[in-house]
Scaffold this motif. Structure first.
Motif, PDB file in Angstrom:
ATOM      1  N   GLN A  10     151.241 -41.012  55.541  1.00 20.82           N
ATOM      2  CA  GLN A  10     151.874 -42.055  54.726  1.00 20.82           C
ATOM      3  C   GLN A  10     152.392 -41.485  53.399  1.00 20.82           C
ATOM      4  OE1 GLN A  10     152.737 -45.182  55.690  1.00 20.82           O
ATOM      5  NE2 GLN A  10     153.869 -45.125  53.789  1.00 20.82           N
ATOM      6  N   ASN A  11     151.596 -40.624  52.774  1.00 20.13           N
ATOM      7  CA  ASN A  11     152.033 -39.979  51.527  1.00 20.13           C
ATOM      8  C   ASN A  11     153.266 -39.106  51.758  1.00 20.13           C
ATOM      9  OD1 ASN A  11     150.048 -41.157  49.943  1.00 20.13           O
ATOM     10  ND2 ASN A  11     148.626 -39.460  50.213  1.00 20.13           N
ATOM     11  N   LEU A  12     153.257 -38.351  52.856  1.00 18.48           N
ATOM     12  CA  LEU A  12     154.403 -37.498  53.168  1.00 18.48           C
ATOM     13  C   LEU A  12     155.625 -38.351  53.510  1.00 18.48           C
ATOM     14  CD1 LEU A  12     155.502 -34.664  53.471  1.00 18.48           C
ATOM     15  CD2 LEU A  12     154.689 -34.674  55.848  1.00 18.48           C
ATOM     16  N   TYR A  13     155.430 -39.444  54.232  1.00 17.17           N
ATOM     17  CA  TYR A  13     156.548 -40.325  54.571  1.00 17.17           C
ATOM     18  C   TYR A  13     157.174 -40.922  53.305  1.00 17.17           C
ATOM     19  CZ  TYR A  13     159.491 -43.874  56.585  1.00 17.17           C
ATOM     20  OH  TYR A  13     160.589 -44.640  56.912  1.00 17.17           O
ATOM     21  N   THR A  14     156.355 -41.240  52.329  1.00 17.25           N
ATOM     22  CA  THR A  14     156.867 -41.773  51.068  1.00 17.25           C
ATOM     23  C   THR A  14     157.776 -40.749  50.387  1.00 17.25           C
ATOM     24  OG1 THR A  14     154.933 -43.196  50.795  1.00 17.25           O
ATOM     25  CG2 THR A  14     156.198 -42.694  48.809  1.00 17.25           C
ATOM     26  N   ILE A  15     157.345 -39.497  50.356  1.00 17.72           N
ATOM     27  CA  ILE A  15     158.160 -38.422  49.776  1.00 17.72           C
ATOM     28  C   ILE A  15     159.435 -38.236  50.596  1.00 17.72           C
ATOM     29  CG2 ILE A  15     158.267 -35.932  49.297  1.00 17.72           C
ATOM     30  CD1 ILE A  15     155.168 -36.106  48.904  1.00 17.72           C
ATOM     31  N   ASP A  28     166.884 -41.768  59.711  1.00 13.11           N
ATOM     32  CA  ASP A  28     165.423 -41.783  59.564  1.00 13.11           C
ATOM     33  C   ASP A  28     164.813 -41.255  60.861  1.00 13.11           C
ATOM     34  OD1 ASP A  28     162.836 -42.163  58.806  1.00 13.11           O
ATOM     35  OD2 ASP A  28     162.891 -44.345  58.859  1.00 13.11           O
ATOM     36  N   SER A  29     165.034 -39.976  61.118  1.00 13.95           N
ATOM     37  CA  SER A  29     164.610 -39.355  62.375  1.00 13.95           C
ATOM     38  C   SER A  29     163.210 -38.762  62.300  1.00 13.95           C
ATOM     39  CB  SER A  29     165.594 -38.248  62.758  1.00 13.95           C
ATOM     40  OG  SER A  29     165.546 -37.213  61.784  1.00 13.95           O
ATOM     41  N   LYS A  30     162.596 -38.835  61.128  1.00 16.38           N
ATOM     42  CA  LYS A  30     161.268 -38.256  60.884  1.00 16.38           C
ATOM     43  C   LYS A  30     161.298 -36.732  60.989  1.00 16.38           C
ATOM     44  CE  LYS A  30     159.454 -42.499  60.858  1.00 16.38           C
ATOM     45  NZ  LYS A  30     160.595 -43.340  61.085  1.00 16.38           N
ATOM     46  N   GLN A  31     162.467 -36.135  60.766  1.00 19.27           N
ATOM     47  CA  GLN A  31     162.627 -34.685  60.709  1.00 19.27           C
ATOM     48  C   GLN A  31     162.632 -34.286  59.241  1.00 19.27           C
ATOM     49  OE1 GLN A  31     162.955 -32.509  63.404  1.00 19.27           O
ATOM     50  NE2 GLN A  31     162.525 -34.291  64.675  1.00 19.27           N
ATOM     51  N   MET A  32     161.792 -33.332  58.888  1.00 18.45           N
ATOM     52  CA  MET A  32     161.672 -32.927  57.491  1.00 18.45           C
ATOM     53  C   MET A  32     163.008 -32.472  56.899  1.00 18.45           C
ATOM     54  SD  MET A  32     158.557 -33.390  56.433  1.00 18.45           S
ATOM     55  CE  MET A  32     158.338 -32.300  55.027  1.00 18.45           C
ATOM     56  N   ASP A  53     157.451 -31.999  45.097  1.00 21.94           N
ATOM     57  CA  ASP A  53     156.773 -33.282  45.306  1.00 21.94           C
ATOM     58  C   ASP A  53     155.654 -33.170  46.337  1.00 21.94           C
ATOM     59  OD1 ASP A  53     158.396 -34.482  43.422  1.00 21.94           O
ATOM     60  OD2 ASP A  53     159.600 -35.606  44.891  1.00 21.94           O
ATOM     61  N   ILE A  54     155.887 -32.408  47.391  1.00 23.14           N
ATOM     62  CA  ILE A  54     154.854 -32.199  48.417  1.00 23.14           C
ATOM     63  C   ILE A  54     153.671 -31.440  47.809  1.00 23.14           C
ATOM     64  CG2 ILE A  54     154.311 -30.974  50.566  1.00 23.14           C
ATOM     65  CD1 ILE A  54     157.265 -31.638  51.409  1.00 23.14           C
ATOM     66  N   GLU A  55     153.970 -30.364  47.087  1.00 16.21           N
ATOM     67  CA  GLU A  55     152.906 -29.559  46.476  1.00 16.21           C
ATOM     68  C   GLU A  55     152.087 -30.390  45.495  1.00 16.21           C
ATOM     69  OE1 GLU A  55     154.869 -25.091  46.550  1.00 16.21           O
ATOM     70  OE2 GLU A  55     155.341 -26.422  44.865  1.00 16.21           O
ATOM     71  N   LYS A  56     152.754 -31.153  44.670  1.00 16.21           N
ATOM     72  CA  LYS A  56     152.066 -31.962  43.666  1.00 16.21           C
ATOM     73  C   LYS A  56     151.207 -33.049  44.318  1.00 16.21           C
ATOM     74  CE  LYS A  56     152.918 -34.902  39.682  1.00 16.21           C
ATOM     75  NZ  LYS A  56     153.914 -35.642  38.930  1.00 16.21           N
ATOM     76  N   THR A  57     151.756 -33.739  45.291  1.00 16.04           N
ATOM     77  CA  THR A  57     151.041 -34.834  45.955  1.00 16.04           C
ATOM     78  C   THR A  57     149.796 -34.346  46.679  1.00 16.04           C
ATOM     79  OG1 THR A  57     153.065 -36.120  46.199  1.00 16.04           O
ATOM     80  CG2 THR A  57     151.249 -36.675  47.681  1.00 16.04           C
ATOM     81  N   PHE A  58     149.907 -33.197  47.337  1.00 14.11           N
ATOM     82  CA  PHE A  58     148.805 -32.723  48.173  1.00 14.11           C
ATOM     83  C   PHE A  58     147.960 -31.624  47.526  1.00 14.11           C
ATOM     84  CE2 PHE A  58     151.800 -34.637  51.137  1.00 14.11           C
ATOM     85  CZ  PHE A  58     150.958 -35.499  51.828  1.00 14.11           C
ATOM     86  N   GLY A  59     148.337 -31.201  46.330  1.00 13.69           N
ATOM     87  CA  GLY A  59     147.563 -30.172  45.652  1.00 13.69           C
ATOM     88  C   GLY A  59     147.582 -28.844  46.371  1.00 13.69           C
ATOM     89  N   ILE A  60     148.744 -28.480  46.904  1.00 20.46           N
ATOM     90  CA  ILE A  60     148.888 -27.220  47.631  1.00 20.46           C
ATOM     91  C   ILE A  60     150.039 -26.434  47.033  1.00 20.46           C
ATOM     92  CG2 ILE A  60     147.933 -28.127  49.789  1.00 20.46           C
ATOM     93  CD1 ILE A  60     150.838 -28.357  50.831  1.00 20.46           C
ATOM     94  N   LYS A  61     150.173 -25.174  47.443  1.00 24.97           N
ATOM     95  CA  LYS A  61     151.293 -24.326  47.052  1.00 24.97           C
ATOM     96  C   LYS A  61     151.921 -23.780  48.331  1.00 24.97           C
ATOM     97  CE  LYS A  61     153.822 -21.919  44.176  1.00 24.97           C
ATOM     98  NZ  LYS A  61     155.137 -22.500  44.062  1.00 24.97           N
ATOM     99  N   THR A  79     152.575 -32.915  58.527  1.00 24.68           N
ATOM    100  CA  THR A  79     151.300 -33.482  58.083  1.00 24.68           C
ATOM    101  C   THR A  79     150.142 -32.606  58.541  1.00 24.68           C
ATOM    102  OG1 THR A  79     152.201 -35.723  58.123  1.00 24.68           O
ATOM    103  CG2 THR A  79     149.798 -35.509  58.174  1.00 24.68           C
ATOM    104  N   GLU A  80     150.180 -32.190  59.801  1.00 29.47           N
ATOM    105  CA  GLU A  80     149.127 -31.315  60.329  1.00 29.47           C
ATOM    106  C   GLU A  80     149.101 -29.988  59.566  1.00 29.47           C
ATOM    107  OE1 GLU A  80     149.471 -30.939  64.578  1.00 29.47           O
ATOM    108  OE2 GLU A  80     149.591 -33.121  64.811  1.00 29.47           O
ATOM    109  N   MET A  81     150.273 -29.430  59.273  1.00 27.61           N
ATOM    110  CA  MET A  81     150.345 -28.174  58.523  1.00 27.61           C
ATOM    111  C   MET A  81     149.741 -28.338  57.135  1.00 27.61           C
ATOM    112  SD  MET A  81     153.774 -26.052  57.543  1.00 27.61           S
ATOM    113  CE  MET A  81     153.712 -24.550  56.577  1.00 27.61           C
ATOM    114  N   ILE A  82     150.081 -29.413  56.455  1.00 26.60           N
ATOM    115  CA  ILE A  82     149.549 -29.679  55.113  1.00 26.60           C
ATOM    116  C   ILE A  82     148.034 -29.790  55.141  1.00 26.60           C
ATOM    117  CG2 ILE A  82     149.407 -31.454  53.305  1.00 26.60           C
ATOM    118  CD1 ILE A  82     152.459 -31.945  53.890  1.00 26.60           C
TER     119      ILE A  82
END
Length: 89
Positions: A10-15, A28-32, A53-61, A79-82
């Motif tokens: 859901q967080n990734l979909y928002t971004i 809106d094909s759900k392709q990154m 935005d992805i890095e900030k939201t999920f606390g990753i680099k 999502t699975e990768m994150i």
């Protein structure tokens, strides 16, 4: 599907939706890749607002290779990768 996956998706979909809407021709094909212009994609993904935005939201680099890999994924795959990156850190 566990709760962590649902929340992360859901967080990734928002971004994704925030950035996809900037490019009206992208469905809106759900392709990154739809978060960027598909007519003129960036040469370098690392450091783009979308990756930030992805890095900030999920606390990753994400390095450039991970960003390129994610670019070619569906939202579910990304999502699975994150979640795997978060688990490894």
């Amino acid at each position: 599907m566990n709760e962590a996956y649902k929340i992360a998706y859901q967080n990734l979909y928002t971004i994704y939706n925030k950035h996809r809407k900037k490019y009206r021709n992208n469905p809106d094909s759900k392709q990154m890749c739809c978060m960027w212009s598909t007519n003129s994609p960036p040469d370098i993904l690392e450091g783009t607002r979308q990756i930030y935005d992805i890095e900030k939201t999920f606390g990753i680099k994400l390095d450039e290779n991970e960003a390129v890999e994610m670019y070619d994924m569906t939202l579910s795959e990304a999502t699975e990768m994150i979640l795997k990156i978060k688990l490894a850190s």
